[in-house]
Design a protein around this motif. Structure first.
Motif, PDB file in Angstrom:
ATOM      1  N   GLU A  30      45.782  41.951  36.352  1.00 18.07           N
ATOM      2  CA  GLU A  30      45.641  42.317  37.757  1.00 18.07           C
ATOM      3  C   GLU A  30      44.583  43.401  37.883  1.00 18.07           C
ATOM      4  OE1 GLU A  30      49.227  43.154  39.873  1.00 18.07           O
ATOM      5  OE2 GLU A  30      50.364  41.612  38.811  1.00 18.07           O
ATOM      6  N   ARG A  31      43.457  43.076  38.495  1.00 16.63           N
ATOM      7  CA  ARG A  31      42.366  44.035  38.696  1.00 16.63           C
ATOM      8  C   ARG A  31      41.380  43.463  39.696  1.00 16.63           C
ATOM      9  NH1 ARG A  31      37.754  42.270  36.299  1.00 16.63           N
ATOM     10  NH2 ARG A  31      37.897  40.840  34.530  1.00 16.63           N
ATOM     11  N   GLY A  32      40.494  44.314  40.187  1.00 18.92           N
ATOM     12  CA  GLY A  32      39.431  43.842  41.056  1.00 18.92           C
ATOM     13  C   GLY A  32      38.392  43.076  40.264  1.00 18.92           C
ATOM     14  N   VAL A  33      37.551  42.352  40.979  1.00 18.19           N
ATOM     15  CA  VAL A  33      36.522  41.539  40.327  1.00 18.19           C
ATOM     16  C   VAL A  33      35.153  41.838  40.939  1.00 18.19           C
ATOM     17  CG1 VAL A  33      38.068  39.666  39.665  1.00 18.19           C
ATOM     18  CG2 VAL A  33      36.975  39.619  41.918  1.00 18.19           C
ATOM     19  N   LEU A  34      34.114  41.575  40.155  1.00 19.86           N
ATOM     20  CA  LEU A  34      32.740  41.627  40.636  1.00 19.86           C
ATOM     21  C   LEU A  34      32.269  40.199  40.863  1.00 19.86           C
ATOM     22  CD1 LEU A  34      30.002  42.911  41.290  1.00 19.86           C
ATOM     23  CD2 LEU A  34      29.519  42.924  38.820  1.00 19.86           C
ATOM     24  N   ILE A  35      31.903  39.892  42.099  1.00 23.23           N
ATOM     25  CA  ILE A  35      31.450  38.556  42.467  1.00 23.23           C
ATOM     26  C   ILE A  35      29.980  38.626  42.852  1.00 23.23           C
ATOM     27  CG2 ILE A  35      31.757  36.634  44.093  1.00 23.23           C
ATOM     28  CD1 ILE A  35      34.655  37.621  44.485  1.00 23.23           C
ATOM     29  N   LEU A  36      29.170  37.776  42.254  1.00 25.19           N
ATOM     30  CA  LEU A  36      27.755  37.671  42.600  1.00 25.19           C
ATOM     31  C   LEU A  36      27.521  36.348  43.311  1.00 25.19           C
ATOM     32  CD1 LEU A  36      26.083  38.878  39.249  1.00 25.19           C
ATOM     33  CD2 LEU A  36      26.904  40.254  41.186  1.00 25.19           C
ATOM     34  N   ALA A 144      18.881  48.947  38.236  1.00 25.73           N
ATOM     35  CA  ALA A 144      20.008  48.035  38.013  1.00 25.73           C
ATOM     36  C   ALA A 144      20.957  48.548  36.941  1.00 25.73           C
ATOM     37  CB  ALA A 144      19.484  46.654  37.632  1.00 25.73           C
ATOM     38  N   THR A 145      20.432  49.260  35.941  1.00 30.39           N
ATOM     39  CA  THR A 145      21.289  49.799  34.888  1.00 30.39           C
ATOM     40  C   THR A 145      22.258  50.832  35.457  1.00 30.39           C
ATOM     41  OG1 THR A 145      19.557  49.448  33.239  1.00 30.39           O
ATOM     42  CG2 THR A 145      21.319  50.983  32.662  1.00 30.39           C
ATOM     43  N   VAL A 146      21.757  51.707  36.307  1.00 28.77           N
ATOM     44  CA  VAL A 146      22.590  52.737  36.932  1.00 28.77           C
ATOM     45  C   VAL A 146      23.633  52.092  37.840  1.00 28.77           C
ATOM     46  CG1 VAL A 146      22.575  54.663  38.569  1.00 28.77           C
ATOM     47  CG2 VAL A 146      20.805  54.513  36.803  1.00 28.77           C
ATOM     48  N   VAL A 147      23.201  51.112  38.637  1.00 28.52           N
ATOM     49  CA  VAL A 147      24.121  50.444  39.562  1.00 28.52           C
ATOM     50  C   VAL A 147      25.223  49.712  38.803  1.00 28.52           C
ATOM     51  CG1 VAL A 147      24.320  48.623  41.301  1.00 28.52           C
ATOM     52  CG2 VAL A 147      22.409  50.247  41.397  1.00 28.52           C
ATOM     53  N   ALA A 148      24.844  48.979  37.747  1.00 30.33           N
ATOM     54  CA  ALA A 148      25.832  48.223  36.970  1.00 30.33           C
ATOM     55  C   ALA A 148      26.846  49.157  36.312  1.00 30.33           C
ATOM     56  CB  ALA A 148      25.129  47.381  35.920  1.00 30.33           C
ATOM     57  N   GLU A 149      26.371  50.281  35.807  1.00 29.12           N
ATOM     58  CA  GLU A 149      27.277  51.239  35.176  1.00 29.12           C
ATOM     59  C   GLU A 149      28.266  51.801  36.189  1.00 29.12           C
ATOM     60  OE1 GLU A 149      27.165  55.434  32.616  1.00 29.12           O
ATOM     61  OE2 GLU A 149      25.295  54.450  33.208  1.00 29.12           O
ATOM     62  N   ARG A 150      27.765  52.106  37.381  1.00 27.14           N
ATOM     63  CA  ARG A 150      28.646  52.674  38.413  1.00 27.14           C
ATOM     64  C   ARG A 150      29.664  51.644  38.889  1.00 27.14           C
ATOM     65  NH1 ARG A 150      31.863  54.633  39.916  1.00 27.14           N
ATOM     66  NH2 ARG A 150      32.297  56.196  41.507  1.00 27.14           N
ATOM     67  N   ILE A 151      29.215  50.400  39.073  1.00 25.16           N
ATOM     68  CA  ILE A 151      30.150  49.338  39.463  1.00 25.16           C
ATOM     69  C   ILE A 151      31.201  49.142  38.377  1.00 25.16           C
ATOM     70  CG2 ILE A 151      30.358  46.846  39.849  1.00 25.16           C
ATOM     71  CD1 ILE A 151      27.722  46.971  41.394  1.00 25.16           C
ATOM     72  N   GLY A 152      30.773  49.206  37.131  1.00 27.14           N
ATOM     73  CA  GLY A 152      31.696  49.023  36.016  1.00 27.14           C
ATOM     74  C   GLY A 152      32.749  50.110  35.912  1.00 27.14           C
ATOM     75  N   ASN A 153      32.480  51.270  36.482  1.00 28.46           N
ATOM     76  CA  ASN A 153      33.412  52.392  36.422  1.00 28.46           C
ATOM     77  C   ASN A 153      34.176  52.624  37.730  1.00 28.46           C
ATOM     78  OD1 ASN A 153      32.889  53.154  33.724  1.00 28.46           O
ATOM     79  ND2 ASN A 153      30.989  54.118  34.346  1.00 28.46           N
ATOM     80  N   ARG A 154      34.170  51.642  38.610  1.00 26.00           N
ATOM     81  CA  ARG A 154      34.864  51.777  39.896  1.00 26.00           C
ATOM     82  C   ARG A 154      36.382  51.741  39.669  1.00 26.00           C
ATOM     83  NH1 ARG A 154      33.760  46.485  38.949  1.00 26.00           N
ATOM     84  NH2 ARG A 154      35.269  44.928  39.669  1.00 26.00           N
ATOM     85  N   PRO A 155      37.160  52.084  40.704  1.00 27.46           N
ATOM     86  CA  PRO A 155      38.625  51.977  40.579  1.00 27.46           C
ATOM     87  C   PRO A 155      39.035  50.560  40.168  1.00 27.46           C
ATOM     88  CG  PRO A 155      38.054  53.202  42.552  1.00 27.46           C
ATOM     89  CD  PRO A 155      36.756  52.671  41.997  1.00 27.46           C
ATOM     90  N   ARG A 156      40.035  50.468  39.329  1.00 27.99           N
ATOM     91  CA  ARG A 156      40.391  49.191  38.697  1.00 27.99           C
ATOM     92  C   ARG A 156      40.750  48.096  39.703  1.00 27.99           C
ATOM     93  NH1 ARG A 156      41.712  46.935  33.950  1.00 27.99           N
ATOM     94  NH2 ARG A 156      43.445  45.451  33.896  1.00 27.99           N
ATOM     95  N   HIS A 157      41.363  48.469  40.815  1.00 27.10           N
ATOM     96  CA  HIS A 157      41.829  47.461  41.780  1.00 27.10           C
ATOM     97  C   HIS A 157      40.717  47.012  42.735  1.00 27.10           C
ATOM     98  CE1 HIS A 157      42.008  51.186  44.065  1.00 27.10           C
ATOM     99  NE2 HIS A 157      41.840  50.439  45.139  1.00 27.10           N
ATOM    100  N   GLN A 158      39.562  47.677  42.698  1.00 24.59           N
ATOM    101  CA  GLN A 158      38.515  47.458  43.701  1.00 24.59           C
ATOM    102  C   GLN A 158      37.639  46.253  43.347  1.00 24.59           C
ATOM    103  OE1 GLN A 158      34.996  50.240  44.213  1.00 24.59           O
ATOM    104  NE2 GLN A 158      36.400  51.071  45.767  1.00 24.59           N
ATOM    105  N   SER A 159      37.420  45.384  44.313  1.00 22.44           N
ATOM    106  CA  SER A 159      36.529  44.233  44.140  1.00 22.44           C
ATOM    107  C   SER A 159      35.206  44.501  44.846  1.00 22.44           C
ATOM    108  CB  SER A 159      37.159  42.955  44.697  1.00 22.44           C
ATOM    109  OG  SER A 159      38.273  42.563  43.926  1.00 22.44           O
ATOM    110  N   VAL A 160      34.131  43.950  44.274  1.00 21.57           N
ATOM    111  CA  VAL A 160      32.787  44.138  44.814  1.00 21.57           C
ATOM    112  C   VAL A 160      32.099  42.778  44.887  1.00 21.57           C
ATOM    113  CG1 VAL A 160      30.526  45.224  44.485  1.00 21.57           C
ATOM    114  CG2 VAL A 160      32.608  46.458  43.842  1.00 21.57           C
ATOM    115  N   ILE A 161      31.440  42.519  46.018  1.00 19.59           N
ATOM    116  CA  ILE A 161      30.616  41.323  46.169  1.00 19.59           C
ATOM    117  C   ILE A 161      29.175  41.765  46.389  1.00 19.59           C
ATOM    118  CG2 ILE A 161      30.153  39.253  47.522  1.00 19.59           C
ATOM    119  CD1 ILE A 161      33.080  39.220  48.345  1.00 19.59           C
ATOM    120  N   VAL A 162      28.254  41.216  45.610  1.00 21.89           N
ATOM    121  CA  VAL A 162      26.825  41.483  45.766  1.00 21.89           C
ATOM    122  C   VAL A 162      26.133  40.169  46.103  1.00 21.89           C
ATOM    123  CG1 VAL A 162      24.709  42.316  44.657  1.00 21.89           C
ATOM    124  CG2 VAL A 162      26.914  43.379  44.095  1.00 21.89           C
TER     125      VAL A 162
END
Length: 200
Positions: A30-36, A144-162
């Motif tokens: 159970e966790r958030g997901v990154l959707i592209l 993109a490296t900075v953005v990916a690192e920050r997205i990777g360290n977001r709260p566990r339950h949070q989902s992101v769509i790019v």
């Protein structure tokens, strides 16, 4: 008039159900997901905003940043902007296809990313949409490296769509779900004028 399934059809459906049931049983994390949402076809932002409607329907707190601001207010902004569970950010003076001032565009990208960073660190939000963010990498406005690192360290339950036509490798490497919207045909190329409710 309905027809009964044959024994062969029934057996095929039971086998398929068993496979689906097994996959559901194995999906226990159970966790958030990154959707592209990428590709040259129409419908990437539309898909993201459809997911937004779904999340708001479940009373989840959400936020949107539109990284490219057009000349018109979009239908999604007009519809969602007053929702009490949604923060909707249109990128300042913004990046537009007509802008010829790179310093202005860089400033707008920096401002939008500052907001994004705050949202990625706020565990009240369950869904974030970064609409057309991929263009910020293409034109060198965001790292993109900075953005990916920050997205990777977001709260566990949070989902992101790019969304965006192309995606940087740094995001592709950490994405959970990647969907490609292909362009097979578009009315605009046949001379049909862009229209509210369809294009914006």
């Amino acid at each position: 008039m309905s027809q009964s399934l044959t024994d062969q059809e029934r057996e095929k459906r039971l086998r398929k159900k068993a496979v689906v049931d097994q996959r559901i049983a194995q999906a226990t994390e159970e966790r958030g997901v990154l959707i592209l949402l990428k590709g040259n076809g129409k419908g990437k932002s539309s898909s993201a905003f459809g997911t937004l409607a779904r999340a708001l329907g479940h009373e989840q707190r959400c936020a949107v940043i539109q990284f490219i601001k057009g000349r018109k207010e979009t239908g999604e902004f007009l519809f969602f902007k007053d929702h009490p569970l949604l923060d909707f950010h249109v990128m300042g003076h913004g990046f537009t296809w007509e802008t010829q001032d790179k310093s202005l565009e860089q400033q707008a990208a920096d401002q939008a990313w500052q907001v994004a960073e705050q949202l990625l660190g706020d565990d009240r939000y369950q869904l974030l949409i970064f609409d057309e963010m991929s263009y910020m990498f293409k034109y060198g406005y965001l790292d993109a490296t900075v953005v990916a690192e920050r997205i990777g360290n977001r709260p566990r339950h949070q989902s992101v769509i790019v969304t965006g036509r192309t995606m940087h490798r740094e995001l592709l490497d950490i994405a959970d779900t990647i969907s490609i919207i292909q362009d097979e045909r578009h009315a605009f190329r046949a001379g049909v004028k862009a229209q509210p409710g369809i294009e914006w």
